[in-house]
Design a protein around this motif. Structure first.
Motif, mmCIF file in Angstrom:
data_model
loop_
_atom_site.group_PDB
_atom_site.id
_atom_site.type_symbol
_atom_site.label_atom_id
_atom_site.label_comp_id
_atom_site.label_asym_id
_atom_site.label_seq_id
_atom_site.Cartn_x
_atom_site.Cartn_y
_atom_site.Cartn_z
ATOM 1 N N TYR A 13 1.479 -15.266 -1.945
ATOM 2 C CA TYR A 13 0.555 -14.484 -1.120
ATOM 3 C C TYR A 13 0.136 -13.263 -1.931
ATOM 4 C CZ TYR A 13 -1.651 -12.488 3.044
ATOM 5 O OH TYR A 13 -2.563 -12.002 3.951
ATOM 6 N N ASP A 14 -1.143 -12.988 -1.950
ATOM 7 C CA ASP A 14 -1.690 -11.859 -2.692
ATOM 8 C C ASP A 14 -2.052 -10.745 -1.710
ATOM 9 O OD1 ASP A 14 -2.738 -10.219 -4.610
ATOM 10 O OD2 ASP A 14 -4.577 -11.369 -4.919
ATOM 11 N N VAL A 15 -1.163 -9.778 -1.538
ATOM 12 C CA VAL A 15 -1.420 -8.658 -0.631
ATOM 13 C C VAL A 15 -2.411 -7.701 -1.304
ATOM 14 C CG1 VAL A 15 -0.419 -6.695 0.595
ATOM 15 C CG2 VAL A 15 0.879 -8.825 0.390
ATOM 16 N N GLU A 16 -3.524 -7.482 -0.650
ATOM 17 C CA GLU A 16 -4.556 -6.600 -1.202
ATOM 18 C C GLU A 16 -4.591 -5.235 -0.516
ATOM 19 O OE1 GLU A 16 -7.983 -9.009 -0.632
ATOM 20 O OE2 GLU A 16 -7.628 -10.255 -2.400
ATOM 21 N N ALA A 17 -4.031 -5.159 0.708
ATOM 22 C CA ALA A 17 -4.029 -3.895 1.454
ATOM 23 C C ALA A 17 -2.813 -3.858 2.371
ATOM 24 C CB ALA A 17 -5.306 -3.755 2.277
ATOM 25 N N ASP A 18 -2.146 -2.702 2.454
ATOM 26 C CA ASP A 18 -0.934 -2.586 3.279
ATOM 27 C C ASP A 18 -1.096 -1.624 4.447
ATOM 28 O OD1 ASP A 18 -0.997 -0.219 1.839
ATOM 29 O OD2 ASP A 18 1.179 -0.140 1.552
ATOM 30 N N GLY A 19 -2.339 -1.243 4.741
ATOM 31 C CA GLY A 19 -2.593 -0.360 5.876
ATOM 32 C C GLY A 19 -2.754 1.101 5.500
ATOM 33 N N LEU A 20 -2.425 1.437 4.241
ATOM 34 C CA LEU A 20 -2.561 2.812 3.767
ATOM 35 C C LEU A 20 -3.443 2.829 2.527
ATOM 36 C CD1 LEU A 20 1.192 3.942 3.981
ATOM 37 C CD2 LEU A 20 -0.549 4.148 5.745
ATOM 38 N N SER A 21 -4.049 3.987 2.262
ATOM 39 C CA SER A 21 -4.851 4.102 1.047
ATOM 40 C C SER A 21 -3.940 3.945 -0.164
ATOM 41 C CB SER A 21 -5.566 5.453 1.005
ATOM 42 O OG SER A 21 -4.624 6.516 0.946
ATOM 43 N N LEU A 22 -4.472 3.369 -1.231
ATOM 44 C CA LEU A 22 -3.651 3.057 -2.401
ATOM 45 C C LEU A 22 -3.722 4.138 -3.468
ATOM 46 C CD1 LEU A 22 -4.424 -0.767 -2.606
ATOM 47 C CD2 LEU A 22 -2.355 0.344 -1.746
ATOM 48 N N LYS A 43 -7.809 -4.219 5.862
ATOM 49 C CA LYS A 43 -7.130 -2.942 5.616
ATOM 50 C C LYS A 43 -5.612 -3.059 5.737
ATOM 51 C CE LYS A 43 -11.080 -0.257 7.269
ATOM 52 N NZ LYS A 43 -11.558 0.742 8.270
ATOM 53 N N ASN A 44 -5.134 -4.109 6.392
ATOM 54 C CA ASN A 44 -3.691 -4.318 6.565
ATOM 55 C C ASN A 44 -3.384 -5.809 6.570
ATOM 56 O OD1 ASN A 44 -0.976 -4.237 7.162
ATOM 57 N ND2 ASN A 44 -1.243 -3.631 9.296
ATOM 58 N N ASN A 45 -2.894 -6.315 5.448
ATOM 59 C CA ASN A 45 -2.596 -7.747 5.312
ATOM 60 C C ASN A 45 -1.208 -8.129 5.836
ATOM 61 O OD1 ASN A 45 -4.127 -8.082 1.982
ATOM 62 N ND2 ASN A 45 -5.050 -7.775 3.993
ATOM 63 N N LEU A 46 -0.355 -7.149 6.126
ATOM 64 C CA LEU A 46 1.052 -7.446 6.391
ATOM 65 C C LEU A 46 1.287 -8.346 7.609
ATOM 66 C CD1 LEU A 46 2.789 -4.057 5.478
ATOM 67 C CD2 LEU A 46 1.999 -5.914 3.997
ATOM 68 N N PRO A 47 0.580 -8.151 8.740
ATOM 69 C CA PRO A 47 0.779 -9.087 9.853
ATOM 70 C C PRO A 47 0.409 -10.525 9.464
ATOM 71 C CG PRO A 47 -0.341 -7.114 10.613
ATOM 72 C CD PRO A 47 -0.335 -7.052 9.118
ATOM 73 N N ASP A 48 -0.601 -10.673 8.616
ATOM 74 C CA ASP A 48 -1.007 -12.003 8.159
ATOM 75 C C ASP A 48 0.071 -12.628 7.275
ATOM 76 O OD1 ASP A 48 -3.106 -14.045 8.042
ATOM 77 O OD2 ASP A 48 -3.268 -13.517 5.921
ATOM 78 N N VAL A 49 0.759 -11.805 6.482
ATOM 79 C CA VAL A 49 1.869 -12.316 5.662
ATOM 80 C C VAL A 49 2.924 -12.937 6.560
ATOM 81 C CG1 VAL A 49 3.715 -11.714 4.045
ATOM 82 C CG2 VAL A 49 1.489 -10.606 3.832
ATOM 83 N N VAL A 50 3.308 -12.212 7.611
ATOM 84 C CA VAL A 50 4.341 -12.713 8.527
ATOM 85 C C VAL A 50 3.881 -13.998 9.214
ATOM 86 C CG1 VAL A 50 5.689 -12.181 10.599
ATOM 87 C CG2 VAL A 50 5.279 -10.400 8.895
ATOM 88 N N ALA A 51 2.627 -14.029 9.667
ATOM 89 C CA ALA A 51 2.107 -15.210 10.366
ATOM 90 C C ALA A 51 2.061 -16.419 9.444
ATOM 91 C CB ALA A 51 0.723 -14.901 10.924
ATOM 92 N N ARG A 52 1.579 -16.228 8.227
ATOM 93 C CA ARG A 52 1.454 -17.363 7.303
ATOM 94 C C ARG A 52 2.820 -17.802 6.753
ATOM 95 N NH1 ARG A 52 -4.117 -17.243 3.841
ATOM 96 N NH2 ARG A 52 -5.466 -16.219 5.353
#
Length: 513
Positions: free
Chosen positions: A390-399, A427-436
């Motif tokens: 999984y390629d996380v591009e955004a975690d909900g906070l500015s990088l 802007k926040n990929n983390l919930p998608d990580v858990v779902a996938r």
């Protein structure tokens, strides 16, 4: 949930230390930890007194003895509820000359936090600062377990300087994501061999409280939760004290938080002891072979700390145990013999479940290094059929260094309280990580390599020399751009030039007329 008023109170305490002459954030949190510990001791003593009064029986356990200490100061005055009312200079004398020596002798209950208080050092420089901090702390509400934990976490968030040996604080939403991936159960035995402030252990405890409330209605499970479930090692005594207090304020009575140099000490008695391992170990540097534990060198001969920690994780996990750990990107594609051997070991001898690539700004402002989360299960007999990427591009906070939230609080983290829209997912990929993650053995296998997540077969990973970097497998779709033929461009330029020349000729004719 912290209110703005409580945050303001904590900020006032922090500012009091800075204006009072203590500018090292670790020293500030250490002194606050001691004072919170003293406040808790007084609360425990008060509970024992109420219990004795209610039962009309003598107190069964005293924290503060009857009578006086060796310098003729009554132990009764060592209690928070007593000395907080003293005049500043008298309070300073009691705390510095009597209470802290008493703290260093405390430890009769065998808990880790009383053990770590043996080295307590009182460094508050003036009576005025002590009186001010005690008064401010006394007005902070600490009755509710959730509030106590949140307040301490907020204080820890103010440690904004990286320590030595690559130490830095792991963002809490990344910790929560990793806990969601391994999903600890009430019967697990969890370890973080580089525990620092115990963020992983705290988050695992909160996960268990939320998902497994049966723990606290079952005597055996409750005993295991408080005395056998959580284990953390560190070789920084300040971190051990802070971590122990963090666990205490989050409602864990006696976790196993102890001094241990995880890479140097032999692991007799610790090997294959833990069923869940969560860690973000320091990975800045290397050790001499003489400093490194011999049992780790038997797994992989290397001086690099990031590889030695991976070997350690394999050593500590029991068969069937699962781990989620953060590694620098170099572990995924490094070309040295040790790098390749460890990756081959994870794929061939264990079950490598996932490689989750994190954006490089996740650990700012501490470091800009690119990292990934490795999730694996120890089997000692293989089992890797495919690996989920999984390629996380955004975690909900500015990088950037500010790390400002991009969404409201209820839409941040891996388990937001409100669902995200498609635009908010960007802007926040983390919930998608858990779902996938839950679909990694099903629908995820069908995803094309152009998707944000996909699976790669073991055979393909073998063929690449066990390269685990997502860029080695992800396919990038390039948009087709149709360019105008050069001959057409030249013809258009010639026509424009002719038009300009004709215009200039006409202009000259008008001027000469």
């Amino acid at each position: 949930m912290l209110t703005g008023e409580i945050r303001s109170q904590v900020d006032q305490i922090w500012n009091a230390f800075w204006t009072g002459g203590i500018s090292n954030p670790l020293e500030v949190i250490e002194q606050i930890t001691y004072l919170l510990f003293l406040r808790r001791l007084d609360e425990l003593e008060t509970l024992e007194e109420l219990k004795a009064t209610r039962l009309e029986a003598p107190m069964t356990r005293r924290i503060f003895p009857e009578g006086n200490d060796s310098r003729e100061r009554p132990y009764e005055q060592f209690r928070w509820s007593r000395f907080k009312n003293f005049e500043a200079r008298e309070m300073y004398t009691v705390v510095s000359e009597h209470v802290f020596p008493f703290l260093r002798t405390l430890g009769g209950d065998g808990s880790t936090y009383t053990h770590h208080m043996k080295d307590a050092r009182f460094t508050i420089p003036t009576p005025q600062l002590l009186a001010k901090v005690v008064d401010l702390l006394d007005h902070v509400p600490m009755e509710d377990r959730d509030t106590k934990g949140d307040i301490y976490e907020y204080m820890l968030g103010k440690i904004a300087t990286a320590g030595q040996n690559g130490q830095f604080r792991t963002p809490r939403h990344i910790i929560r994501l990793m806990v969601e991936l391994v999903a600890p159960t009430p019967t697990d035995v969890i370890c973080d061999p580089a525990c620092g402030t115990c963020g992983f252990l705290v988050s695992a405890g909160e996960f268990l409280r939320d998902r497994h409330p049966e723990i606290f209605s079952d005597d055996k499970l409750r005993e295991h939760f408080h005395h056998g479930l959580f284990h953390g090692f560190d070789f920084d005594n300040v971190m051990l004290r802070i971590g122990s207090m963090n666990m205490l304020l989050h409602g864990v009575e006696n976790p196993d938080i102890r001094y241990r140099d995880s890479l140097s000490q032999d692991h007799a008695g610790e090997e294959e002891k833990y069923s869940v391992l969560l860690a973000n170990p320091p990975f800045a540097g290397s050790l001499d072979y003489e400093q490194c534990s011999k049992d780790l060198l038997q797994i992989v001969k290397t001086k690099k700390t990031e590889l030695l920690f991976l070997a350690l994780f394999l050593r500590l996990l029991k068969p069937g145990g699962r781990a989620a750990v953060i590694v620098p990107d170099g572990v995924l594609f490094g070309s040295s013999k040790a790098h390749k051997e460890l990756r081959q070991m994870l794929v061939e001898k264990q079950k490598l479940d996932a490689v989750i690539s994190l954006p490089s700004g996740v650990f700012r402002p501490y470091a800009g290094v690119s990292t990934a989360i490795l999730v694996f299960t120890k089997t000692n007999s293989g089992g890797t059929d495919h690996v989920w990427f999984y390629d996380v591009e955004a975690d909900g906070l500015s990088l950037d260094d500010k790390r400002l939230p991009l969404l409201p609080d209820e839409k941040l983290g891996p388990v937001p309280t409100q669902a995200l829209t498609v635009e908010e997912h960007d802007k926040n990929n983390l919930p998608d990580v858990v779902a996938r993650w839950a679909q990694r053995d099903g629908a995820e296998k069908e995803h094309p390599r152009t998707a944000q997540s996909f699976c790669v077969t073991r055979a393909e990973i073998e063929a690449t020399g066990y390269d685990l970097s997502i860029t080695g497998y992800k396919e990038v779709v390039h948009e087709v751009v149709e360019h105008v033929p050069p001959q057409q461009i030249l013809a258009e330029l010639t026509a424009i030039e002719t038009e300009i020349q004709n215009g200039l000729r006409d202009l000259r004719s008008l001027l000469n007329a």
